[in-house]
Design a protein around this motif. Sequence first.
Motif, PDB file in Angstrom:
ATOM      1  N   SER A 147       0.808  -1.225   0.000  1.00 34.56           N
ATOM      2  CA  SER A 147       0.000   0.000   0.000  1.00 34.56           C
ATOM      3  C   SER A 147       0.841   1.274   0.000  1.00 34.56           C
ATOM      4  N   PHE A 148       2.138   1.152   0.152  1.00 33.40           N
ATOM      5  CA  PHE A 148       3.014   2.323   0.182  1.00 33.40           C
ATOM      6  C   PHE A 148       3.304   2.836  -1.225  1.00 33.40           C
ATOM      7  N   LYS A 149       3.516   4.122  -1.322  1.00 30.42           N
ATOM      8  CA  LYS A 149       3.907   4.769  -2.574  1.00 30.42           C
ATOM      9  C   LYS A 149       5.231   5.481  -2.356  1.00 30.42           C
ATOM     10  N   GLN A 150       6.103   5.405  -3.333  1.00 27.35           N
ATOM     11  CA  GLN A 150       7.388   6.099  -3.233  1.00 27.35           C
ATOM     12  C   GLN A 150       7.188   7.602  -3.374  1.00 27.35           C
ATOM     13  N   ARG A 151       7.843   8.358  -2.499  1.00 27.37           N
ATOM     14  CA  ARG A 151       7.810   9.824  -2.555  1.00 27.37           C
ATOM     15  C   ARG A 151       9.245  10.314  -2.402  1.00 27.37           C
ATOM     16  N   ASP A 152       9.661  11.152  -3.324  1.00 25.73           N
ATOM     17  CA  ASP A 152      11.018  11.692  -3.295  1.00 25.73           C
ATOM     18  C   ASP A 152      10.980  13.156  -2.873  1.00 25.73           C
ATOM     19  N   TYR A 153      11.992  13.555  -2.098  1.00 21.20           N
ATOM     20  CA  TYR A 153      12.104  14.933  -1.621  1.00 21.20           C
ATOM     21  C   TYR A 153      13.518  15.425  -1.869  1.00 21.20           C
ATOM     22  N   SER A 154      13.643  16.720  -2.075  1.00 20.30           N
ATOM     23  CA  SER A 154      14.949  17.358  -2.242  1.00 20.30           C
ATOM     24  C   SER A 154      15.414  17.912  -0.906  1.00 20.30           C
ATOM     25  N   ALA A 155      16.718  18.056  -0.760  1.00 22.58           N
ATOM     26  CA  ALA A 155      17.282  18.646   0.458  1.00 22.58           C
ATOM     27  C   ALA A 155      16.602  19.987   0.707  1.00 22.58           C
ATOM     28  N   GLY A 156      16.175  20.200   1.948  1.00 19.09           N
ATOM     29  CA  GLY A 156      15.513  21.436   2.322  1.00 19.09           C
ATOM     30  C   GLY A 156      14.000  21.366   2.294  1.00 19.09           C
ATOM     31  N   ASP A 157      13.430  20.355   1.640  1.00 18.58           N
ATOM     32  CA  ASP A 157      11.974  20.219   1.590  1.00 18.58           C
ATOM     33  C   ASP A 157      11.413  19.881   2.971  1.00 18.58           C
ATOM     34  N   THR A 158      10.269  20.465   3.299  1.00 28.58           N
ATOM     35  CA  THR A 158       9.547  20.105   4.511  1.00 28.58           C
ATOM     36  C   THR A 158       8.598  18.962   4.173  1.00 28.58           C
ATOM     37  N   ILE A 159       8.745  17.864   4.880  1.00 32.02           N
ATOM     38  CA  ILE A 159       7.924  16.682   4.630  1.00 32.02           C
ATOM     39  C   ILE A 159       6.676  16.701   5.510  1.00 32.02           C
ATOM     40  N   ALA A 160       6.828  17.153   6.739  1.00 35.85           N
ATOM     41  CA  ALA A 160       5.706  17.268   7.677  1.00 35.85           C
ATOM     42  C   ALA A 160       5.930  18.518   8.509  1.00 35.85           C
ATOM     43  N   SER A 161       4.844  19.245   8.786  1.00 32.95           N
ATOM     44  CA  SER A 161       4.934  20.493   9.543  1.00 32.95           C
ATOM     45  C   SER A 161       4.205  20.373  10.870  1.00 32.95           C
ATOM     46  N   GLU A 162       4.908  20.698  11.936  1.00 30.32           N
ATOM     47  CA  GLU A 162       4.335  20.684  13.275  1.00 30.32           C
ATOM     48  C   GLU A 162       3.039  21.500  13.301  1.00 30.32           C
ATOM     49  N   GLY A 163       1.998  20.907  13.883  1.00 28.08           N
ATOM     50  CA  GLY A 163       0.731  21.593  14.019  1.00 28.08           C
ATOM     51  C   GLY A 163      -0.215  21.427  12.847  1.00 28.08           C
ATOM     52  N   SER A 164       0.305  21.018  11.700  1.00 30.86           N
ATOM     53  CA  SER A 164      -0.574  20.832  10.539  1.00 30.86           C
ATOM     54  C   SER A 164      -1.216  19.450  10.605  1.00 30.86           C
ATOM     55  N   GLY A 165      -2.277  19.280   9.842  1.00 30.09           N
ATOM     56  CA  GLY A 165      -2.938  17.988   9.795  1.00 30.09           C
ATOM     57  C   GLY A 165      -2.021  16.945   9.178  1.00 30.09           C
ATOM     58  N   GLY A 166      -2.161  15.745   9.647  1.00 29.10           N
ATOM     59  CA  GLY A 166      -1.314  14.677   9.116  1.00 29.10           C
ATOM     60  C   GLY A 166      -2.127  13.460   8.755  1.00 29.10           C
ATOM     61  N   ALA A 167      -2.004  13.016   7.537  1.00 31.51           N
ATOM     62  CA  ALA A 167      -2.712  11.813   7.109  1.00 31.51           C
ATOM     63  C   ALA A 167      -1.744  10.752   6.628  1.00 31.51           C
ATOM     64  N   GLY A 168      -0.429  11.045   6.663  1.00 33.58           N
ATOM     65  CA  GLY A 168       0.530  10.116   6.095  1.00 33.58           C
ATOM     66  C   GLY A 168       1.553   9.591   7.075  1.00 33.58           C
ATOM     67  N   PHE A 169       1.964   8.374   6.808  1.00 36.97           N
ATOM     68  CA  PHE A 169       3.027   7.681   7.541  1.00 36.97           C
ATOM     69  C   PHE A 169       4.162   7.466   6.557  1.00 36.97           C
ATOM     70  N   PHE A 170       5.395   7.700   6.982  1.00 36.33           N
ATOM     71  CA  PHE A 170       6.559   7.641   6.100  1.00 36.33           C
ATOM     72  C   PHE A 170       7.621   6.687   6.649  1.00 36.33           C
ATOM     73  N   VAL A 171       8.228   5.933   5.750  1.00 33.75           N
ATOM     74  CA  VAL A 171       9.412   5.127   6.036  1.00 33.75           C
ATOM     75  C   VAL A 171      10.507   5.670   5.125  1.00 33.75           C
ATOM     76  N   ILE A 172      11.680   5.914   5.687  1.00 34.61           N
ATOM     77  CA  ILE A 172      12.785   6.476   4.912  1.00 34.61           C
ATOM     78  C   ILE A 172      13.562   5.352   4.235  1.00 34.61           C
TER      79      ILE A 172
END
Length: 137
Positions: free
Chosen positions: A29-54
């Motif tokens: 059920s997981f989908k690959q997601r790529d991020y660049s250096a400096g990208d915010t993946i999750a923000s404190e206080g914002s809604g969260g619907a995702g779980f991430f494995v690095i």
Amino acid sequence: MARPSTEVLARVPLFSGLERRDLERIADSFKQRDYSAGDTIASEGSGGAGFFVIGEGRAKVTVHGEERTTLGPGDYFGEIALLDEGARTATVTAETDMTTYAMTFWEFRPIVETDARIAWKLVQALAHRLREADARS
């Protein structure tokens, strides 16, 4: 598309009691997601619907602007968001280019709703976490 290994998922406390076949189903059920250096993946206080494995790379975790830890391959974050879609308790920022594997609440929910074995193991894992939290306070 790539996905996390069952061995990596078995190290996540929420999934640690599951059988290999259940871990396989969840991993699919997981989908690959790529991020660049400096990208915010999750923000404190914002809604969260995702779980991430690095899969690759490093991320910095901050709470109220203070660095708490660095995460790397095999680490994970956002597992409680799979259950309650609540606000994020920390900010996670990519320190390097990263490959992650993500699953949302709406991808996870049907798995739990259709398989009582998985649901029961998750309830047990949450009860264990609650006992640990109570013991620390």
